[in-house]
Each structure stands twice: as C-alpha cells, then as structure tokens.
Write a protein that holds these residues in place. Structure first.
Motif, PDB file in Angstrom:
ATOM      1  N   ALA A  61      -2.364   8.697  -2.229  1.00 12.55           N
ATOM      2  CA  ALA A  61      -1.991   7.285  -2.357  1.00 12.55           C
ATOM      3  C   ALA A  61      -0.479   7.108  -2.320  1.00 12.55           C
ATOM      4  CB  ALA A  61      -2.567   6.715  -3.654  1.00 12.55           C
ATOM      5  N   ASP A  62       0.236   8.001  -2.995  1.00  7.32           N
ATOM      6  CA  ASP A  62       1.699   7.935  -2.986  1.00  7.32           C
ATOM      7  C   ASP A  62       2.242   8.148  -1.573  1.00  7.32           C
ATOM      8  OD1 ASP A  62       1.662   7.477  -5.691  1.00  7.32           O
ATOM      9  OD2 ASP A  62       2.110   9.562  -6.257  1.00  7.32           O
ATOM     10  N   GLN A  63       1.621   9.093  -0.812  1.00  2.65           N
ATOM     11  CA  GLN A  63       2.052   9.331   0.568  1.00  2.65           C
ATOM     12  C   GLN A  63       1.879   8.074   1.410  1.00  2.65           C
ATOM     13  OE1 GLN A  63      -0.430  12.863   1.533  1.00  2.65           O
ATOM     14  NE2 GLN A  63       1.473  13.781   2.252  1.00  2.65           N
ATOM     15  N   LEU A  64       0.712   7.447   1.291  1.00  6.10           N
ATOM     16  CA  LEU A  64       0.423   6.268   2.104  1.00  6.10           C
ATOM     17  C   LEU A  64       1.344   5.107   1.756  1.00  6.10           C
ATOM     18  CD1 LEU A  64      -3.477   6.479   2.026  1.00  6.10           C
ATOM     19  CD2 LEU A  64      -1.977   7.000   3.955  1.00  6.10           C
ATOM     20  N   ILE A  65       1.563   4.885   0.486  1.00  4.65           N
ATOM     21  CA  ILE A  65       2.483   3.817   0.077  1.00  4.65           C
ATOM     22  C   ILE A  65       3.903   4.156   0.520  1.00  4.65           C
ATOM     23  CG2 ILE A  65       3.487   2.633  -1.907  1.00  4.65           C
ATOM     24  CD1 ILE A  65       0.784   2.973  -3.316  1.00  4.65           C
ATOM     25  N   GLY A  66       4.239   5.445   0.489  1.00  6.21           N
ATOM     26  CA  GLY A  66       5.579   5.875   0.893  1.00  6.21           C
ATOM     27  C   GLY A  66       5.883   5.541   2.342  1.00  6.21           C
ATOM     28  N   VAL A  67       4.908   5.768   3.265  1.00  6.35           N
ATOM     29  CA  VAL A  67       5.173   5.428   4.668  1.00  6.35           C
ATOM     30  C   VAL A  67       5.250   3.906   4.836  1.00  6.35           C
ATOM     31  CG1 VAL A  67       4.143   7.553   5.557  1.00  6.35           C
ATOM     32  CG2 VAL A  67       2.719   5.519   5.314  1.00  6.35           C
ATOM     33  N   GLY A  68       4.486   3.161   4.016  1.00  9.19           N
ATOM     34  CA  GLY A  68       4.613   1.705   4.052  1.00  9.19           C
ATOM     35  C   GLY A  68       6.001   1.261   3.656  1.00  9.19           C
ATOM     36  N   ASP A  69       6.558   1.892   2.612  1.00  3.27           N
ATOM     37  CA  ASP A  69       7.932   1.578   2.191  1.00  3.27           C
ATOM     38  C   ASP A  69       8.935   1.899   3.304  1.00  3.27           C
ATOM     39  OD1 ASP A  69       7.423   0.566  -0.376  1.00  3.27           O
ATOM     40  OD2 ASP A  69       7.284   2.594  -1.225  1.00  3.27           O
ATOM     41  N   GLN A  70       8.737   3.054   3.966  1.00  2.00           N
ATOM     42  CA  GLN A  70       9.652   3.429   5.049  1.00  2.00           C
ATOM     43  C   GLN A  70       9.629   2.396   6.166  1.00  2.00           C
ATOM     44  OE1 GLN A  70       9.274   7.555   6.454  1.00  2.00           O
ATOM     45  NE2 GLN A  70       8.204   8.059   4.556  1.00  2.00           N
ATOM     46  N   LEU A  71       8.406   1.979   6.548  1.00  2.00           N
ATOM     47  CA  LEU A  71       8.311   1.010   7.642  1.00  2.00           C
ATOM     48  C   LEU A  71       8.871  -0.342   7.210  1.00  2.00           C
ATOM     49  CD1 LEU A  71       7.389   0.539  10.519  1.00  2.00           C
ATOM     50  CD2 LEU A  71       5.146  -0.145   9.644  1.00  2.00           C
ATOM     51  N   ALA A  72       8.666  -0.713   5.955  1.00  2.00           N
ATOM     52  CA  ALA A  72       9.222  -1.983   5.474  1.00  2.00           C
ATOM     53  C   ALA A  72      10.738  -1.987   5.580  1.00  2.00           C
ATOM     54  CB  ALA A  72       8.778  -2.223   4.027  1.00  2.00           C
ATOM     55  N   THR A  73      11.362  -0.848   5.261  1.00  2.77           N
ATOM     56  CA  THR A  73      12.824  -0.738   5.380  1.00  2.77           C
ATOM     57  C   THR A  73      13.239  -0.891   6.838  1.00  2.77           C
ATOM     58  OG1 THR A  73      12.922   0.729   3.458  1.00  2.77           O
ATOM     59  CG2 THR A  73      14.801   0.756   4.971  1.00  2.77           C
ATOM     60  N   THR A  74      12.479  -0.272   7.735  1.00  2.00           N
ATOM     61  CA  THR A  74      12.775  -0.372   9.170  1.00  2.00           C
ATOM     62  C   THR A  74      12.627  -1.805   9.659  1.00  2.00           C
ATOM     63  OG1 THR A  74      12.029   1.905   9.548  1.00  2.00           O
ATOM     64  CG2 THR A  74      12.088   0.451  11.463  1.00  2.00           C
ATOM     65  N   VAL A  75      11.586  -2.488   9.185  1.00  2.00           N
ATOM     66  CA  VAL A  75      11.371  -3.880   9.606  1.00  2.00           C
ATOM     67  C   VAL A  75      12.519  -4.765   9.126  1.00  2.00           C
ATOM     68  CG1 VAL A  75       9.879  -5.894   9.286  1.00  2.00           C
ATOM     69  CG2 VAL A  75       8.861  -3.641   9.709  1.00  2.00           C
ATOM     70  N   ARG A  76      12.940  -4.591   7.885  1.00  2.00           N
ATOM     71  CA  ARG A  76      14.021  -5.436   7.340  1.00  2.00           C
ATOM     72  C   ARG A  76      15.342  -5.199   8.072  1.00  2.00           C
ATOM     73  NH1 ARG A  76      11.801  -3.403   2.378  1.00  2.00           N
ATOM     74  NH2 ARG A  76      10.394  -4.924   1.403  1.00  2.00           N
ATOM     75  N   SER A  77      15.561  -3.967   8.525  1.00  2.00           N
ATOM     76  CA  SER A  77      16.834  -3.658   9.189  1.00  2.00           C
ATOM     77  C   SER A  77      16.789  -3.909  10.691  1.00  2.00           C
ATOM     78  CB  SER A  77      17.198  -2.185   8.929  1.00  2.00           C
ATOM     79  OG  SER A  77      16.209  -1.314   9.459  1.00  2.00           O
ATOM     80  N   SER A  78      15.649  -4.366  11.213  1.00  2.00           N
ATOM     81  CA  SER A  78      15.541  -4.607  12.650  1.00  2.00           C
ATOM     82  C   SER A  78      16.456  -5.751  13.068  1.00  2.00           C
ATOM     83  CB  SER A  78      14.090  -4.934  13.015  1.00  2.00           C
ATOM     84  OG  SER A  78      13.997  -5.336  14.372  1.00  2.00           O
ATOM     85  N   PRO A  79      17.200  -5.589  14.159  1.00  2.00           N
ATOM     86  CA  PRO A  79      18.086  -6.676  14.609  1.00  2.00           C
ATOM     87  C   PRO A  79      17.309  -7.899  15.088  1.00  2.00           C
ATOM     88  CG  PRO A  79      18.039  -4.876  16.201  1.00  2.00           C
ATOM     89  CD  PRO A  79      17.327  -4.390  14.990  1.00  2.00           C
ATOM     90  N   ARG A  80      16.046  -7.719  15.465  1.00  2.00           N
ATOM     91  CA  ARG A  80      15.201  -8.826  15.877  1.00  2.00           C
ATOM     92  C   ARG A  80      14.056  -8.976  14.885  1.00  2.00           C
ATOM     93  NH1 ARG A  80      13.970  -8.769  22.240  1.00  2.00           N
ATOM     94  NH2 ARG A  80      13.073 -10.759  21.526  1.00  2.00           N
ATOM     95  N   PRO A  81      13.658 -10.190  14.548  1.00  2.00           N
ATOM     96  CA  PRO A  81      12.523 -10.360  13.628  1.00  2.00           C
ATOM     97  C   PRO A  81      11.264  -9.674  14.172  1.00  2.00           C
ATOM     98  CG  PRO A  81      13.654 -12.450  14.006  1.00  2.00           C
ATOM     99  CD  PRO A  81      14.221 -11.476  14.987  1.00  2.00           C
ATOM    100  N   VAL A  82      10.602  -8.934  13.316  1.00  2.00           N
ATOM    101  CA  VAL A  82       9.410  -8.206  13.728  1.00  2.00           C
ATOM    102  C   VAL A  82       8.201  -9.125  13.645  1.00  2.00           C
ATOM    103  CG1 VAL A  82       7.843  -6.314  13.106  1.00  2.00           C
ATOM    104  CG2 VAL A  82      10.322  -5.945  13.081  1.00  2.00           C
ATOM    105  N   ASN A  83       7.424  -9.173  14.720  1.00  2.00           N
ATOM    106  CA  ASN A  83       6.229 -10.017  14.765  1.00  2.00           C
ATOM    107  C   ASN A  83       4.978  -9.289  14.272  1.00  2.00           C
ATOM    108  OD1 ASN A  83       7.769 -10.704  17.757  1.00  2.00           O
ATOM    109  ND2 ASN A  83       7.566 -12.348  16.242  1.00  2.00           N
ATOM    110  N   ILE A  84       4.890  -7.972  14.554  1.00  2.00           N
ATOM    111  CA  ILE A  84       3.701  -7.197  14.192  1.00  2.00           C
ATOM    112  C   ILE A  84       4.149  -5.843  13.651  1.00  2.00           C
ATOM    113  CG2 ILE A  84       1.477  -6.275  14.974  1.00  2.00           C
ATOM    114  CD1 ILE A  84       1.691  -8.074  17.426  1.00  2.00           C
ATOM    115  N   ALA A  85       3.552  -5.432  12.531  1.00  2.00           N
ATOM    116  CA  ALA A  85       3.775  -4.083  11.996  1.00  2.00           C
ATOM    117  C   ALA A  85       2.472  -3.297  12.100  1.00  2.00           C
ATOM    118  CB  ALA A  85       4.243  -4.157  10.542  1.00  2.00           C
ATOM    119  N   LEU A  86       2.582  -1.986  12.414  1.00  2.00           N
ATOM    120  CA  LEU A  86       1.403  -1.145  12.633  1.00  2.00           C
ATOM    121  C   LEU A  86       1.384   0.014  11.645  1.00  2.00           C
ATOM    122  CD1 LEU A  86       1.601  -0.786  16.548  1.00  2.00           C
ATOM    123  CD2 LEU A  86       0.620  -2.673  15.207  1.00  2.00           C
TER     124      LEU A  86
END
Length: 524
Positions: free
Chosen positions: A383-408
C-alpha cells in the motif's frame, strides 16, 4: 679373438672358429611388412571414410533437414536435428513450447507453428463447420510434412557427404563409400524414429514458457482427447460467436460529439488476448479515435517471447499512450516503446491531440498472478508503494508547464494523491469497471477516477470461472477545452459469447465531472 687373429688363421689355411665368425644379417621378410602396412593403411582409410560420412550426415541434416508446410490454418516449419534422446518439440510463439517423448533414436523433431494464414482463417470464421474438416486434415498435413522432411533430410545428408568426401579424398570410390554410409546412417536413424513412435505421447506433454499454466487452464488432455467430439462442437460455437462479435461491434451506434471533440479510447489489462486487438482496431476505425490510452498489464509474464504481442500497436496508426502494469516487465515497456506510434510514460508527461497526459508505471513486477486487487488484502508495504507512486506523479503533474488533463496509474490504489491535481485519472488492474470521484481537496477542483475492466477478458484466466470475463473498453469524448463531456462503455461477452453492449454516459457538468444517468443502447 679379434679380427687380426682371424686373419692369421686364414693365412695358415686354418678354419676360423665358428664362435669367432662375424654374425650374418637375418634374411628380410618384405612380404610381411608390406602386408602390415597395407592393413594399417586400410584401417585408416575406413576410419576416415566413416568420419567424413558422420560429419557429412550432421552437416547435411542441419543444412537441409527443414520443410515448411500448412497445418490447418497455420504456416508451420518442421525441422530435424541430431540428438541423443529423440523426442519432439512443438514451439508455439509467444506462448512457449510442448515437449513430447514421441520417439527414440538419434533424431529430434521440432515443429514451429508460425503465423495464421489470413484466407484460411477467414474461411474457418465464415464456416464454423469447417473446424471439423480442418482438425481431420491436420493429421494428414502433419503426416505429409514429416514424410517430405524425411526424404529431404535423407537427400541432403547423402549429397553433402558426397561433396565433402570428394573434397577430402579426391577419389570417387571412397566418396561413393562415404555416401553409402551416410545413406545407411540417416535412413537407420529416421527408421528408428518411425519404428519407435509413440502417438500417446501427445497426452502427456511437458510445458515450457507461458504454457506452464496450460494444464491448469485447459484441463486433463486425456479427458479432452477421449471426448473430442464435444470439445470440437464447443470450439465451433466459440469460433462462430467470435465472427458474430466482430460483425456486431462494427455496427454499434456512435456518440455524435460536437465539432472539435477529441476521442480517446481507454483500454487496460489485455493479458495477451489476441481478440482484444481486433476489437481495438474495429473501435478505432468505427469511432474515429484520436488517441489510445493503455493503463497496463498488456502481457502476463513480461517475458521475451511475449514482446511480439505488442507488435499490433503499430497497426493502429494512432498515438498509443502506455504505462507499465504489474504484469509488464521492463523489456515489455521497451518493446512497446519500439512501436512507431507508442509513447511510454514513466513519471513523465506528453501532449497528444491537444491533451496533456501524465502517467507512471506500477511499482511492482508480480507476474505470478497472486497479487490481490486494489484495496483488498494489500500489505502495508505494498500500500505504501502504491501511494508513493501516486505522490510522485502528483508532484510531476503540479510541476508540469501545461495543465494536465489526464493522469494515468495502473492500480487505482495509487490515485488518491492525485485528487485536485487534474480533472481525470484513468486506471485498471482490478478487471472491474468503476467510475467514482476522489475525495475533494479544499480549494481544488474535483477529480474523477475511471477504472477500466479487462480489454483482454483477463486473458486465459478469464476462462477459469463459470462465466468468461467480458472484454471492456471505453470511448471518452473531450470538448475543445479538453474537458470530459461524455463516454461510451463498450462491453463484449467473454470467450464463447457474442453479446455486445454499449452504455452511453453524458456528463451534465463537464467541469464537475458528474455523469448523467446511464442510457443503454440496444444489444445484440
């Protein structure tokens, strides 16, 4: 007495004592020496001829012991090679191989099933009754192919041996002896295999590769062989239903979107089912899809033979955005990345057809199929691993120069940290289609989570239950502002079923991501 004393005796006319006479050389036996040398030379020639014959047989078999033949709808390559234990290997790429203890002797037979012939396969689909004829003719096809293989192998072994003997000895007589030996050795080896053939070996195969799971899935081969008539009838129904399935999908009603709408096809969990590719191609063409999104588990074991399965991606001629699932290995992702229209996301973003998409692969690689669905029986570490990759992707989405429409993400358990970072999260893994809203974050917009079922009907595992797992996919419609305005859920009955259902959902408030009541379309 030395030589001087002997000379004095001779001068006085006296006989030289017998004991003092010089020894006479022994008479030469030239006849016996020549005979020994001839025998030794003859033995050497015989051994040389035998060695050349054996080498010629091996080279001839390796060079010419191969034929191509048709076995039912398959193109097959049959080859024979020298071996100590005999036996037969049936290669079925990309699934693995069957090993059969089919015969004895120093020859090993390999049967490699290649591609399906399109015209013969279509003929089977158009006339399911021809399955019976194909199964009967397959035996004759194999028998004819093996006979041609034996004759070709024999001719190749003798010819190569003759050429090799002429090069080595430069003597036609010795070359003829070597050729005759090659004929005897090759014919004897093939004859031994034919005399010791065991047809019952097909009931007790050993499995390699992905086919290791075949006994548990297919059942007892002996029982199937003893009740082949019923098995063939079931196979006919499946083939007939598959052909109806394709016809049905091609005539599905299509949502009429507004001008400027972007159409996205969401697929997931293909699990090596080739039927899934046919469905995807049909929907891509009929619905005018702009982008295909795959949320993982395209294979079962992530092995090298499975890499060929992803080759169908290039046939779609549409951008194919993919993230790795827990059944996909690094080599699987690399095989997908080699497709000319594929984009593999690994905590990265891409912009396709005006949509900005972010994605990350599953942190696990667990091809043993023993992992539990998201939220069910997960260990704290997982569970910690799965939540951890979600946190990583959330950081990537927030730092994206363009607003992200879909996350996978692959497992919906990773979706929680993405709430409020983007309007839509797509996932798979559970083989159970679900649509929900993530818990809202104060001050942030709502995020909708759409979990896809299995576009491959869970692969071979979809046959394990009483009812086959349905094949599912979803067409998403985004307006000119890249907000979700509607989606069509397509469900196709599992293997052996031809029912097709399309449920149309219109989002009343695209900004809020709230769907309207479901409007099912007629099914067939």
């Amino acid at each position: 007495m030395d030589g001087q004393e002997n000379e004095e005796h001779a001068n006085r006319g006296e006989d030289v004592p017998a004991t003092d006479r010089a020894p006479r050389p022994a008479p030469r036996r030239d006849g016996a020496g020549r005979t020994g040398r001839r025998a030794l030379r003859r033995t050497g020639v015989i051994l040389a001829v035998l060695a050349v014959a054996l080498v010629g047989v091996v080279l001839g078999v390796l060079a010419g012991g191969r034929v191509s033949t048709d076995i039912g709808p398959f193109q097959a390559d049959l080859s024979v090679a020298p071996a100590f234990g005999g036996g037969t290997k049936v290669d079925i790429p990309p699934l693995g191989a069957l090993l059969l203890d089919s015969h004895d002797g120093p020859t090993h037979l390999t049967v490699e099933l290649g591609a399906l012939d399109q015209s013969r396969t279509e003929a089977l689909l158009d006339d399911p009754a021809s399955i019976n004829r194909a199964s009967q003719s397959a035996v004759d096809d194999v028998r004819e192919g093996v006979l041609r293989l034996g004759l070709r192998t024999l001719a190749s072994a003798v010819l190569v041996t003759l050429l090799l003997a002429l090069l080595v000895f430069r003597d036609t007589r010795r070359a003829a002896w070597a050729g005759a030996l090659a004929l005897v050795v090759t014919a004897g080896s093939l004859g031994t295999a034919a005399a010791t053939i065991r047809p019952e070996a097909i009931e007790e195969p050993r499995y390699e590769g992905l086919l290791v799971n075949a006994p548990a899935i297919v059942g007892d081969a002996r029982r199937i062989a003893n009740d082949y008539t019923r098995y063939a009838e079931q196979l006919q129904r499946i083939v007939g239903n598959v052909s109806q399935l394709y016809t049905t999908v091609s005539s599905l009603p299509v949502y009429e979107p507004a001008p400027g709408t972007t159409r996205v096809l969401h697929v997931s969990d293909m699990h090596l089912n080739p039927t899934g590719w046919q469905l995807i191609r049909t929907v891509v063409e009929q619905f005018g899809i702009d982008v295909v999104i795959d949320t993982g588990d395209i294979t079962d074991w992530g092995s090298e033979p499975e890499a060929s399965y992803v080759g169908s991606i290039g046939l779609l001629k549409k951008p194919y955005v993919y993230i790795r699932g827990n059944h996909d290995s690094g080599r699987t992702a690399a095989a997908v990345a080699r497709q000319p229209n594929a984009i593999v996301l690994s905590n990265t973003t891409t912009t396709v057809a005006g949509l900005t998409i972010a994605g990350i692969g599953d942190p696990r690689f667990t091809p043993d199929k023993n992992t539990s669905p998201a939220g069910s029986g997960l260990t704290q570490q997982t569970a910690d691993q799965l939540i951890g990759v979600g946190d990583q992707l959330a950081t990537t989405v927030r730092s994206s120069p363009r607003p992200v429409n879909i996350a996978l993400v692959h497992d919906p358990a990773s979706a929680g940290p993405l709430s409020g970072t983007c309007p839509l999260v797509l996932a798979g893994h559970t083989h159970d289609r679900q649509v929900s809203k993530l818990p809202e974050v104060p001050g942030k917009g709502p995020t909708q989570l759409m979990v896809q079922g299995s576009t491959g009907g869970a692969g071979l595992r979809g046959l394990e239950g009483e009812k086959p797992t349905p094949l599912t996919m979803t067409v998403l419609y985004f307006d000119k502002d890249k907000l979700l305005q509607a989606y069509d859920d397509i469900t196709v009955g599992g293997t052996g079923q031809a029912q097709v259902n399309l449920e149309r959902h219109v989002v009343e408030d695209p900004q809020a991501g709230v769907p309207a009541p479901v409007t099912p379309t007629p099914t067939r």
